[in-house]
Design a protein around this motif. Structure first.
Motif, short mmCIF file in Angstrom:
data_model
loop_
_atom_site.label_atom_id
_atom_site.label_comp_id
_atom_site.label_asym_id
_atom_site.label_seq_id
_atom_site.Cartn_x
_atom_site.Cartn_y
_atom_site.Cartn_z
N LEU A 79 0.84 -1.19 0.00
CA LEU A 79 0.00 0.00 0.00
C LEU A 79 0.88 1.25 0.00
CD1 LEU A 79 -2.63 1.59 0.32
CD2 LEU A 79 -2.52 1.11 2.78
N VAL A 80 1.87 1.28 0.85
CA VAL A 80 2.79 2.41 0.91
C VAL A 80 3.60 2.52 -0.39
CG1 VAL A 80 4.76 3.42 2.14
CG2 VAL A 80 2.95 2.24 3.42
N GLY A 81 4.09 1.38 -0.87
CA GLY A 81 4.89 1.38 -2.09
C GLY A 81 4.12 1.79 -3.32
N ALA A 82 2.83 1.40 -3.39
CA ALA A 82 2.02 1.74 -4.55
C ALA A 82 1.80 3.24 -4.65
CB ALA A 82 0.67 1.02 -4.47
N ALA A 272 -10.25 0.90 -8.95
CA ALA A 272 -9.79 0.58 -7.60
C ALA A 272 -10.66 -0.50 -6.96
CB ALA A 272 -9.77 1.83 -6.74
N SER A 273 -11.97 -0.40 -7.15
CA SER A 273 -12.87 -1.39 -6.54
C SER A 273 -12.71 -2.76 -7.18
CB SER A 273 -14.32 -0.92 -6.64
OG SER A 273 -14.71 -0.74 -7.99
N THR A 274 -12.61 -2.80 -8.50
CA THR A 274 -12.48 -4.10 -9.17
C THR A 274 -11.11 -4.72 -8.94
OG1 THR A 274 -11.96 -2.92 -11.23
CG2 THR A 274 -14.23 -3.64 -10.92
N PHE A 275 -10.08 -3.89 -8.93
CA PHE A 275 -8.74 -4.42 -8.66
C PHE A 275 -8.65 -4.94 -7.23
CE2 PHE A 275 -4.09 -3.87 -7.81
CZ PHE A 275 -3.65 -4.82 -8.71
N VAL A 398 -5.31 0.71 -3.18
CA VAL A 398 -6.61 0.25 -2.68
C VAL A 398 -6.68 -1.27 -2.78
CG1 VAL A 398 -9.10 0.29 -3.07
CG2 VAL A 398 -7.78 2.40 -3.22
N GLY A 399 -6.13 -1.80 -3.87
CA GLY A 399 -6.08 -3.26 -4.00
C GLY A 399 -5.26 -3.90 -2.90
N ARG A 400 -4.19 -3.21 -2.49
CA ARG A 400 -3.35 -3.77 -1.44
C ARG A 400 -4.05 -3.74 -0.09
NH1 ARG A 400 -1.22 -6.68 -5.00
NH2 ARG A 400 -0.20 -5.49 -6.64
N ILE A 401 -4.93 -2.75 0.11
CA ILE A 401 -5.75 -2.77 1.33
C ILE A 401 -6.59 -4.05 1.36
CG2 ILE A 401 -7.65 -1.64 2.56
CD1 ILE A 401 -6.59 1.03 1.51
N ALA A 402 -7.10 -4.42 0.19
CA ALA A 402 -7.85 -5.68 0.09
C ALA A 402 -6.95 -6.86 0.43
CB ALA A 402 -8.43 -5.84 -1.32
N GLY A 403 -5.67 -6.76 0.03
CA GLY A 403 -4.73 -7.83 0.37
C GLY A 403 -4.50 -7.92 1.87
N ILE A 404 -4.41 -6.75 2.52
CA ILE A 404 -4.25 -6.73 3.98
C ILE A 404 -5.45 -7.40 4.64
CG2 ILE A 404 -4.06 -5.25 6.01
CD1 ILE A 404 -2.73 -3.16 4.16
N VAL A 405 -6.63 -7.00 4.18
CA VAL A 405 -7.86 -7.57 4.74
C VAL A 405 -7.94 -9.07 4.47
CG1 VAL A 405 -10.39 -7.52 4.59
CG2 VAL A 405 -9.10 -5.38 4.55
#
Length: 456
Positions: A79-82, A272-275, A398-405
């Motif tokens: 998320l930070v890197g993106a 962002a939502s679909t990714f 935003v996709g990486r937030i989904a990865g965190i979750v």
């Protein structure tokens, strides 16, 4: 139809328009090889933990929750890197960010290899995520900005082919190294340090992108890059005639607030939502498949063998896309791949038959690879040069937030419901993702970046 010499072009076309009309050159081929190798190393480093998790869990006595937290750690960093990497690449250039991001994740990989406990391993995976995502984001932006629109999809597919070799390589490396003894998994992490070699090669052999130079008032440097490519291209055959010069779009300031002008906000929300859905489903499968198979009662060695077999599917994804990437609209490809992959994931979750597990898992990996490649093509195409890095970066973030979750919630769902309901839900998510993208995403295939940006 008469040819136009480089000298005649210089008085009528900007460096960007001269770049877009070039045929494939030896420079393009060299860049594809270099960027593909960089993508391979980054992807290997990023996905290694998924293959090493069973061994680390057994050696350190970790719970499923702790494995989930470490899985999520890399996404915190990504998320930070993106966002940070994208913003820095817009401000300071694509090349320097790629160089230093490669150095950064190499150091973080060594930290993972030397981690004495779960806390240090968590921290090292966060740092790895920062470097890997910053580098990956720049690679995709570079491909978008420096390769001709008529073949952009094929070049992306070629780079993805090299990058996706990481999945079978990581699984085979884990299968070979991990059984050799306690702590052997550390050597797999240590391989990520080879990214330093990529950093040096990029610093020496990769030019800054013409579009970035031109948008920052460095037209002389942009022209020198284009002229070298024109000289190489014209050795074999005359240059093709110039295309009509498209009206330039309004120049953006290159700040995040520019994402909310000219209709870019809608693109940001849709992509962002679909990714995010894709990332959640992707890592919900890839990061947990070995653990799930062991949980079904398989010995660790047999589970890793199956994972190795199905991971070979990732190699086929870019090969399939290579034949259609510049013929099918990006969003249509995402719809088709999302539907097929979603159904295959549901089958994987509902069967205990070994052959069907391998077959359905193989299809899932092929489909996830096709979706990832298509999205990485798509994200940088929809934003203008001045905010391309940060636009694609925020979308990926935003996709990486989904990865965190996913790291935390997948563990909870699996522990409480089992893998059947888990994969039914993930499969349905992929189908929904494809439908949303196809319905609301812009068209980009074989179109100039300037035309895509101008269309709100």
């Amino acid at each position: 139809m008469s040819a136009i010499s480089p000298g005649e072009m210089s008085t009528t076309l900007s460096p960007v328009h001269r770049l877009d009309r070039l045929p494939v050159t030896s420079s393009h081929l060299f860049w594809v090889g270099l960027l593909g190798l960089a993508y391979l190393i980054e992807t290997f480093d990023n996905i290694a933990f998924g293959f090493l998790a069973p061994a680390i869990r057994a050696e350190w006595g970790l719970s499923l929750g702790q494995i989930g937290l470490i899985t999520s750690a890399v996404f915190v960093g990504m998320l930070v890197g993106a966002v940070g990497g994208g913003r820095l690449s817009d401000a300071y250039g694509r090349k320097p960010v790629l160089v230093w991001a490669s150095v950064f994740y190499s150091a973080a990989s060594l930290m993972s290899a030397l981690a004495p406990n779960v806390e240090v391993l968590f921290a090292s995976r966060v740092l790895t995520g920062i470097g890997v995502q910053a580098a990956t984001g720049v690679i995709m932006v570079y491909l978008t900005e420096m390769f001709p629109s008529h073949a952009r999809g094929r070049f992306f597919s070629a780079v993805s082919f090299l990058g996706f070799l990481a999945s079978p390589l990581a699984s085979m490396t884990a299968l070979t190294v991990v059984p050799t003894g306690p702590g052997a998994w550390r050597w797999v992490f240590a391989l990520g340090a080879v990214g330093v070699v990529i950093a040096v090669t990029v610093a020496v052999g990769l030019p800054e992108t013409v579009r970035w130079l031109d948008s920052h008032g460095r037209q002389d440097e942009a022209l020198r890059v284009v002229e070298r490519m024109e000289a190489a291209a014209s050795k074999n055959k005359p240059m093709p005639p110039a295309p009509p010069v498209e009206v330039a779009i309004e120049q953006e300031d290159g700040t995040i607030r520019d994402l909310f002008k000219h209709g870019y906000a809608r693109r940001l929300v849709v992509l962002a939502s679909t990714f995010a859905i894709l990332v959640y489903c992707f890592y919900g499968f890839v990061s947990w498949v070995a653990t799930v198979l062991v949980g079904r009662g398989m010995p660790q060695s047999e589970a890793l063998e199956i994972v190795r077999n199905i991971s070979l599917g990732s190699v086929f994804s870019p090969l399939i896309l290579y034949t259609v990437a510049d013929r099918i609209e990006r969003k249509t490809a995402i719809l088709i791949a999302g539907s097929i992959t979603g159904i295959a994931m549901m089958v994987f979750g509902s069967t205990t038959d070994r052959d069907l597990t391998i077959a359905s898992g193989f299809v899932v990996i092929v489909g996830l690879g096709a979706l990832t490649t298509s999205f990485y093509m798509y994200l940088p195409e929809v934003f203008p040069t001045a905010i391309r890095g940060v636009g694609a970066g925020i979308t990926a973030g935003v996709g990486r937030i989904a990865g965190i979750v996913s790291g935390v919630t997948i563990a909870a769902i699996y522990a409480s419901q089992g893998d059947g309901p888990l994969y039914m839900g993930l499969g349905a998510g992929l189908v929904v993702m494809g439908v949303i993208t196809a319905a609301f995403g812009p068209k980009t295939t074989r179109r100039s970046l300037e035309a895509i940006s101008r269309e709100s």
